[in-house]
Every structure is written in C-alpha cells, then in structure tokens.
Design a protein around this motif. Structure first.
Motif, PDB file in Angstrom:
ATOM      1  N   LEU A 186       0.873  -1.164   0.000  1.00 32.87           N
ATOM      2  CA  LEU A 186       0.000   0.000   0.000  1.00 32.87           C
ATOM      3  C   LEU A 186       0.911   1.216   0.000  1.00 32.87           C
ATOM      4  CD1 LEU A 186      -2.880   0.678  -0.144  1.00 32.87           C
ATOM      5  CD2 LEU A 186      -3.103   0.314   2.305  1.00 32.87           C
ATOM      6  N   VAL A 187       0.994   1.878  -1.153  1.00 29.15           N
ATOM      7  CA  VAL A 187       1.875   3.040  -1.296  1.00 29.15           C
ATOM      8  C   VAL A 187       1.033   4.266  -0.989  1.00 29.15           C
ATOM      9  CG1 VAL A 187       3.471   4.239  -2.832  1.00 29.15           C
ATOM     10  CG2 VAL A 187       3.076   1.790  -3.122  1.00 29.15           C
ATOM     11  N   ASP A 188       1.047   4.671   0.264  1.00 29.74           N
ATOM     12  CA  ASP A 188       0.174   5.780   0.637  1.00 29.74           C
ATOM     13  C   ASP A 188       0.887   6.740   1.575  1.00 29.74           C
ATOM     14  OD1 ASP A 188      -1.896   7.461   1.092  1.00 29.74           O
ATOM     15  OD2 ASP A 188      -2.980   6.122   2.433  1.00 29.74           O
ATOM     16  N   SER A 225      11.444  -3.147  -1.461  1.00 31.69           N
ATOM     17  CA  SER A 225      11.452  -2.244  -0.327  1.00 31.69           C
ATOM     18  C   SER A 225      11.358  -0.820  -0.861  1.00 31.69           C
ATOM     19  CB  SER A 225      12.733  -2.493   0.465  1.00 31.69           C
ATOM     20  OG  SER A 225      12.781  -1.671   1.592  1.00 31.69           O
ATOM     21  N   SER A 226      12.007   0.123  -0.239  1.00 33.62           N
ATOM     22  CA  SER A 226      11.953   1.508  -0.716  1.00 33.62           C
ATOM     23  C   SER A 226      13.088   2.298  -0.091  1.00 33.62           C
ATOM     24  CB  SER A 226      10.619   2.128  -0.313  1.00 33.62           C
ATOM     25  OG  SER A 226      10.652   3.526  -0.472  1.00 33.62           O
ATOM     26  N   MET A 227      13.509   3.348  -0.793  1.00 33.67           N
ATOM     27  CA  MET A 227      14.471   4.293  -0.210  1.00 33.67           C
ATOM     28  C   MET A 227      13.931   4.870   1.095  1.00 33.67           C
ATOM     29  SD  MET A 227      13.703   7.754  -2.388  1.00 33.67           S
ATOM     30  CE  MET A 227      13.334   9.123  -1.286  1.00 33.67           C
ATOM     31  N   GLU A 228      12.577   4.919   1.199  1.00 34.88           N
ATOM     32  CA  GLU A 228      11.920   5.514   2.360  1.00 34.88           C
ATOM     33  C   GLU A 228      12.251   4.776   3.654  1.00 34.88           C
ATOM     34  OE1 GLU A 228       8.713   7.855   2.505  1.00 34.88           O
ATOM     35  OE2 GLU A 228      10.116   8.771   1.129  1.00 34.88           O
ATOM     36  N   VAL A 229      12.700   3.533   3.519  1.00 36.26           N
ATOM     37  CA  VAL A 229      13.126   2.764   4.680  1.00 36.26           C
ATOM     38  C   VAL A 229      14.281   3.489   5.385  1.00 36.26           C
ATOM     39  CG1 VAL A 229      14.476   0.668   5.141  1.00 36.26           C
ATOM     40  CG2 VAL A 229      12.333   0.529   3.874  1.00 36.26           C
ATOM     41  N   PRO A 255       3.403   6.275   8.779  1.00 31.37           N
ATOM     42  CA  PRO A 255       3.146   4.829   8.675  1.00 31.37           C
ATOM     43  C   PRO A 255       3.777   4.159   7.447  1.00 31.37           C
ATOM     44  CG  PRO A 255       1.084   6.063   8.951  1.00 31.37           C
ATOM     45  CD  PRO A 255       2.174   7.071   8.909  1.00 31.37           C
ATOM     46  N   TYR A 256       3.843   4.874   6.314  1.00 28.35           N
ATOM     47  CA  TYR A 256       4.379   4.201   5.121  1.00 28.35           C
ATOM     48  C   TYR A 256       5.856   3.809   5.293  1.00 28.35           C
ATOM     49  CZ  TYR A 256       6.024   3.221   0.418  1.00 28.35           C
ATOM     50  OH  TYR A 256       6.627   2.630  -0.666  1.00 28.35           O
ATOM     51  N   PRO A 257       6.763   4.769   5.576  1.00 26.51           N
ATOM     52  CA  PRO A 257       8.164   4.345   5.753  1.00 26.51           C
ATOM     53  C   PRO A 257       8.340   3.380   6.923  1.00 26.51           C
ATOM     54  CG  PRO A 257       7.897   6.688   6.277  1.00 26.51           C
ATOM     55  CD  PRO A 257       6.624   6.239   5.653  1.00 26.51           C
ATOM     56  N   THR A 289      14.449   4.256  -5.427  1.00 22.45           N
ATOM     57  CA  THR A 289      14.153   5.653  -5.089  1.00 22.45           C
ATOM     58  C   THR A 289      12.833   5.954  -5.811  1.00 22.45           C
ATOM     59  OG1 THR A 289      15.532   6.318  -6.942  1.00 22.45           O
ATOM     60  CG2 THR A 289      16.581   6.291  -4.770  1.00 22.45           C
ATOM     61  N   GLY A 290      12.508   7.215  -6.023  1.00 18.31           N
ATOM     62  CA  GLY A 290      11.229   7.518  -6.675  1.00 18.31           C
ATOM     63  C   GLY A 290      11.182   6.931  -8.082  1.00 18.31           C
ATOM     64  N   ILE A 291      10.242   6.036  -8.313  1.00 19.40           N
ATOM     65  CA  ILE A 291      10.165   5.367  -9.625  1.00 19.40           C
ATOM     66  C   ILE A 291       9.366   6.252 -10.581  1.00 19.40           C
ATOM     67  CG2 ILE A 291       9.513   3.232 -10.813  1.00 19.40           C
ATOM     68  CD1 ILE A 291       9.417   1.839  -8.102  1.00 19.40           C
ATOM     69  N   GLU A 322      18.095  17.819  -4.490  1.00 18.78           N
ATOM     70  CA  GLU A 322      18.164  16.689  -5.435  1.00 18.78           C
ATOM     71  C   GLU A 322      17.326  15.513  -4.961  1.00 18.78           C
ATOM     72  OE1 GLU A 322      22.160  15.480  -5.975  1.00 18.78           O
ATOM     73  OE2 GLU A 322      22.641  17.151  -7.289  1.00 18.78           O
ATOM     74  N   HIS A 323      16.659  14.907  -5.932  1.00 20.43           N
ATOM     75  CA  HIS A 323      15.769  13.814  -5.580  1.00 20.43           C
ATOM     76  C   HIS A 323      16.113  12.582  -6.414  1.00 20.43           C
ATOM     77  CE1 HIS A 323      12.108  13.073  -3.318  1.00 20.43           C
ATOM     78  NE2 HIS A 323      11.911  12.128  -4.211  1.00 20.43           N
ATOM     79  N   GLY A 324      16.316  11.454  -5.763  1.00 20.25           N
ATOM     80  CA  GLY A 324      16.682  10.231  -6.492  1.00 20.25           C
ATOM     81  C   GLY A 324      15.506   9.686  -7.290  1.00 20.25           C
TER      82      GLY A 324
END
Ligand SMILES: NC(=O)C1=CN([C@@H]2O[C@H](COP(=O)(O)OP(=O)(O)OC[C@H]3O[C@@H](n4cnc5c(N)ncnc54)[C@H](O)[C@@H]3O)[C@@H](O)[C@H]2O)C=CC1
Ligand SMILES: CC(C)CCC[C@@H](C)[C@H]1CC[C@H]2[C@@H]3[C@H](O)CC4=CC(=O)CC[C@]4(C)[C@H]3CC[C@]12C
Length: 466
Positions: A186-188, A225-229, A255-257, A289-291, A322-324
């Motif tokens: 759930l990407v929220d 997983s995600s960079m947000e981790v 909650p998401y990360p 990172t951001g896809i 800068e944003h990945g």
C-alpha cells in the motif's frame, strides 16, 4: 485497474512440487495441491479462440512493421539491451537459442502486486527475459484486463485475485513457486488509508508471504522495499549520493516508511530460515528511489494539473534539492536479475539490500518531472519565482487539518501535506554500484531510452480525461 470478466472466475488447484524437487532439472511436480481462491484461469475452450486472436494480432503487428505496445518494454527487444545475465543459474545451462523449448521452461514465478505500476513492468520483463519460465502467477487485489493478452504465449500466465493480508490466499498462490517477487504494497503517503491498513498490507502481508515460503518450500524471495526505509528521516537530514553502507539516522514517524522498514527487516531476518523440505530460504530487498515511467500515477496527476492550469506549473521546491529517481523498466530488470541470480550467489546476496539505480540525472523533483512534461507542452513558470516555503507549509498544514475534519464525510487526500512537502524538500540521492558488483546489474534502459519512453507515454495521455 478493476476486476473484470467475472465469468472467468473458477476454482483452481495448483499442483505443488515436492520441496525436494523444486529445483530439479526435470521440474517434476508432485500431486499435493492446494485450492487457490478466486483465480482467473484460461478455460480450455477459450484457448483455441485466443490462439486465433494471437495469430490475428501478430499478423496485424507484422503489417504495421512494429511490435511495440505503446510505451511498454514488453514486446520488442531493446536494441541497446545487454545480453541476459545469469542464464542457467537455477537449472542446467541454457543456450539462448533454446529459450522457447518446453524442456528448458521449468520455473514457476509468483509476482505479488503484479498489476501495480511496478508489478506490471516486472511481469512483462519476466516474460521477455526469463527464458526458463514455465508459469507466471500474477497475484493482486485488483487484476488488470491486460493480463488476458499475455495468456497466449509459451508461458502459462495465471492471474490470481487475492489479498496478501489473507494468509491462506497467499499460501495457496505461493505453493509450488520457485521464486516469489513481492511487490504488493500500500503506497500511501497522502492519508488515503488508515495507518492500521497500511501496516496490515505492508507488514502483515509480508509476514504472510514469508510464512508461505517457509511452509510450502519456496526458497527464493525478492522483496520490493523503498528508499523511504532509510530516509528522508524526520529531521530532514540530506542523504547525498549515499550508498547501502552510508551511515544515516533512519528515524520515521509516518506509517508508510515505518511499515516498509518493518517489512524489510522481516524479509532480511528470514534469510537462512529452513523451509519445508529442509533447504534454506534466500531473501533480499531492493530499495527503489522515486520510480518514474509508463503508468506513473503521480506524473499523470501533475500532467493533468498542468493542463488545467493552462500549461503552467509553479515551482515549489528549490532546484538545489536533489531527488533520487529511477526508471521503472530498470527497477523491473533489477528484480528479474536478482531473482535469476539468487540461487548461485546465495551466500553473497542472501539477506542483502540493494538500492535501485540507473543513469537518470540528479535533479529536483519538479525539474526531473519537467524532463517529460516539458516536451509535452508544460512549463515551469519563471524559474526564479519560487512559492515561499512558509506558504507551502501553511497549505500543507491546512490540507492535513481539512483531511482530518472532513474524514467523517469524505476522503480529502491532496498531494501536498506536511510529509510529502518534507520528502520533496529534502535531498535524497544514491550513488552505488553494489548491484553491479553482486549480480552484474547494468541498467537495461539508458537515460535517453527511459526519457523517450516516458515522454511517449505522457503524450499518449494527451486529451485523455484526468
Ligand atoms: N512508486 C514508487 O516510487 C516506489 C514504490 N516502491 C514500492 O514498490 C512496490 C510497488 O509500488 P507501486 O507499483 O508504485 O504501487 P502500486 O500501488 O501501483 O502497486 C501496488 C500493487 O499492490 C496491490 N496490492 C495492494 N494491496 C494489496 C493486497 N492487500 N493484496 C494484494 N495486492 C495488493 C495493488 O492492487 C497494486 O496493484 C510497493 O511495495 C512500494 O512500496 C518503492 C519505492 C518507490
Ligand atoms: C508540490 C509538492 C511540494 C510536491 C509533492 C511531490 C510529492 C507528491 C512527491 C515528492 C517525492 C515523492 C516520494 C518519493 O519519490 C519517494 C517515494 C518512495 C516510495 O516508496 C513511495 C512513494 C514516495 C513516498 C514518493 C511519493 C510522492 C512524493 C512525496
């Protein structure tokens, strides 16, 4: 992507290989089968009709002289593509020319979340670049109608409508799979779902996948997983060109990360666990990172918003932040490669994390989006004018308040809230070659390809309703 064609619904039982035979060259299957809930499958009588349709489609494609589905990596081979790496690692050596022989097709893959933005690319990439695939199970809460078109090739594509929070549905889908690629989530970050639901799907769902692997004897698990981790953290510390070993205070409240971090830890800790049959589980986690790329919902939203504002977008984030970003085709390719290499390189790759990276340039979130939206007629209004941060913070806070006040009546979930503002306003970029060192990853799509494909997709949206 809603569920369609309920008449295709039927109960189905997957024959599950005995655990010891999971990776046997012959790919023998034992008779133990589990009922799978709500599975869409191909009924026999439809096969002939579908074969006919496929023949007609190919004729048409040939006539057009181009087999590429708008914006997708799926059909045509990339001219720039490097050769497939890792052939023959899960089974006996495979020669490129043998790819379509039934004898060499013996692997069963399961992709959870296979109808999502990333999941669909993973599914198509597997069909294109895993010549040993015999069955591809696509598990998702909402099945896409596009799956139907995949069911006529040499690989059996089994669409499974299921919920990762339901352990029995997951176990039924996993039984007999050699490899699980778990992208469902759930990407929220906008407050659409409750924190409880986010945990239920992202953490409990992942637990269910791990337990299903253990119970059924599936040995290879790749987790998205995600960079947000890692970050940006609550202190908004910049992460500048960092890698997997860069020290960083990964403290989160959202909650998401938090859920992604917990799920990633579970997956990594499960590495080495004994699975049914006595062998051990090999897991690893990929952190995109951001896809961006074909199918990216937020890009779609920005595009339509720009059109509504007469072709203009207002800069909100300083160009220096800068944003990945990473192209979806390359993220999918990394998943496929990892899955292919996990057995041979279990000792090296098991329990590891890898950032997803490619040649996409380091830019601010908005400047990066303009790489695609610019050629489609949108412009960032006078780049010296920046919406002041205090105003954005005020708006973000107001949005959060409105969301809370309106919750009993309606769902108000705009893109801008204090969390998204913080993420967008904090530098987070990766610079690593770990994936290349560990499993020979090289981006399949150059920056030029990624850009062209994304622009083509945005252009194809022109005129389409938001
Ligand atoms: N979009 C991005 O920029 C990034 C995404 N990710 C991760 O990549 C993965 C895929 O993300 P996206 O494709 O962007 O999201 P998406 O929302 O397009 O895809 C997620 C898929 O999971 C399915 N799903 C959700 N709940 C489910 C459930 N209970 N049972 C079964 N299926 C369920 C959805 O129906 C959807 O098809 C997620 O795990 C996400 O955390 C990681 C980094 C960046
Ligand atoms: C005008 C606003 C200030 C701009 C808002 C942009 C935001 C909606 C997006 C900026 C950064 C995005 C996130 C980032 O790419 C990292 C992510 C990783 C994930 O695993 C899930 C998605 C996301 C959190 C992504 C979400 C949108 C942004 C916050």
């Amino acid at each position: 992507m809603g569920m369609r064609s309920p008449h295709l619904l039927h109960l189905y039982s997957h024959p599950a290989p005995s655990p010891s035979s999971l990776l046997e060259p012959e790919g023998r299957v034992a008779t133990r089968g589990r009922p799978v809930a709500r599975v869409w499958g191909m009924q026999g009588w439809r096969l002939g009709w579908c074969l006919f349709l496929e023949w007609a489609r190919r004729e048409e494609e040939q006539a057009e002289g181009d087999g590429v589905l708008a914006g997708w990596p799926g059909r045509a081979r990339e001219k720039t593509a490097p050769p497939v790496v890792g052939l023959g690692t899960l089974g006996p050596g495979l020669q490129p020319g043998m790819a379509d022989s039934a004898e060499t097709r013996k692997l069963v893959y399961l992709v959870t979340g296979g109808c999502g933005f990333l999941g669909e690319h993973v599914v198509r990439m597997l069909l294109q670049r895993e010549p040993r695939l015999s069955e591809l199970r696509v598990f998702d809460l909402h099945l896409g109608a596009w799956l139907e078109e995949l069911k006529t090739g040499p690989v059996q594509v089994t669409a499974i409508q299921g919920d990762v929070t339901q352990a029995h549905e997951v176990a039924a889908a996993v039984a007999g799979a050699h490899v699980v690629i778990h992208t469902a989530g759930l990407v929220d970050v906008f407050g659409r779902a409750s924190p409880e639901t986010i945990y239920e799907v992202n953490v409990q769902g992942t637990k269910n996948v791990i337990e299903a692997c253990v119970q059924t004897g599936t040995r290879f698990l790749v987790y998205t997983s995600s960079m947000e981790v890692v970050g940006p953290n609550i202190k908004r510390h910049p992460f500048y060109r960092g890698n997997e070993d860069t020290p960083y205070e990964a403290i989160h409240r959202h909650p998401y990360p938090c859920s992604k971090a917990q799920a990633e830890r579970l997956v990594l800790e499960a590495n080495g666990r004994e699975v049914h049959g006595g062998l051990s589980l090999v897991t690893c986690a990929l952190r995109p990172t951001g896809i961006y790329g074909e199918g990216h919902q937020i890009m779609r939203d920005f595009y339509h918003q720009g059109l509504r504002l007469g072709g203009r977008l207002f800069r909100a984030i300083p160009a220096s932040v800068e944003h990945g970003r990473v192209y979806v085709g390359n993220v999918a390719w990394m998943h496929v490669l990892v899955a292919q290499e996990l057995e041979q390189r279990a000792a090296l790759m098991g329990g590891q994390v890898y950032y997803c990276y490619d040649e996409s340039p380091y830019k601010s979130y908005e400047d990066f989006n303009m790489e695609f939206l610019g050629p489609c007629g949108l412009r960032l209004v006078d780049t010296r004018l920046l919406v002041p941060y205090w105003l954005l913070m005020l708006l973000a806070t107001l949005n959060a308040l409105l969301q809370w006040l309106l919750r009993p009546l309606l769902l108000y979930a705009p893109l801008l809230n204090p969390y998204t503002l913080a993420v967008a306003n904090t530098t987070f970029t990766v610079s690593t070659n770990k994936a290349q060192r560990h499993f020979g990853y090289k981006p399949l799509f150059s920056w030029e390809d990624s850009r062209t494909r994304t622009i083509r997709w945005v252009k194809a949206m022109e005129g389409s309703a938001p």
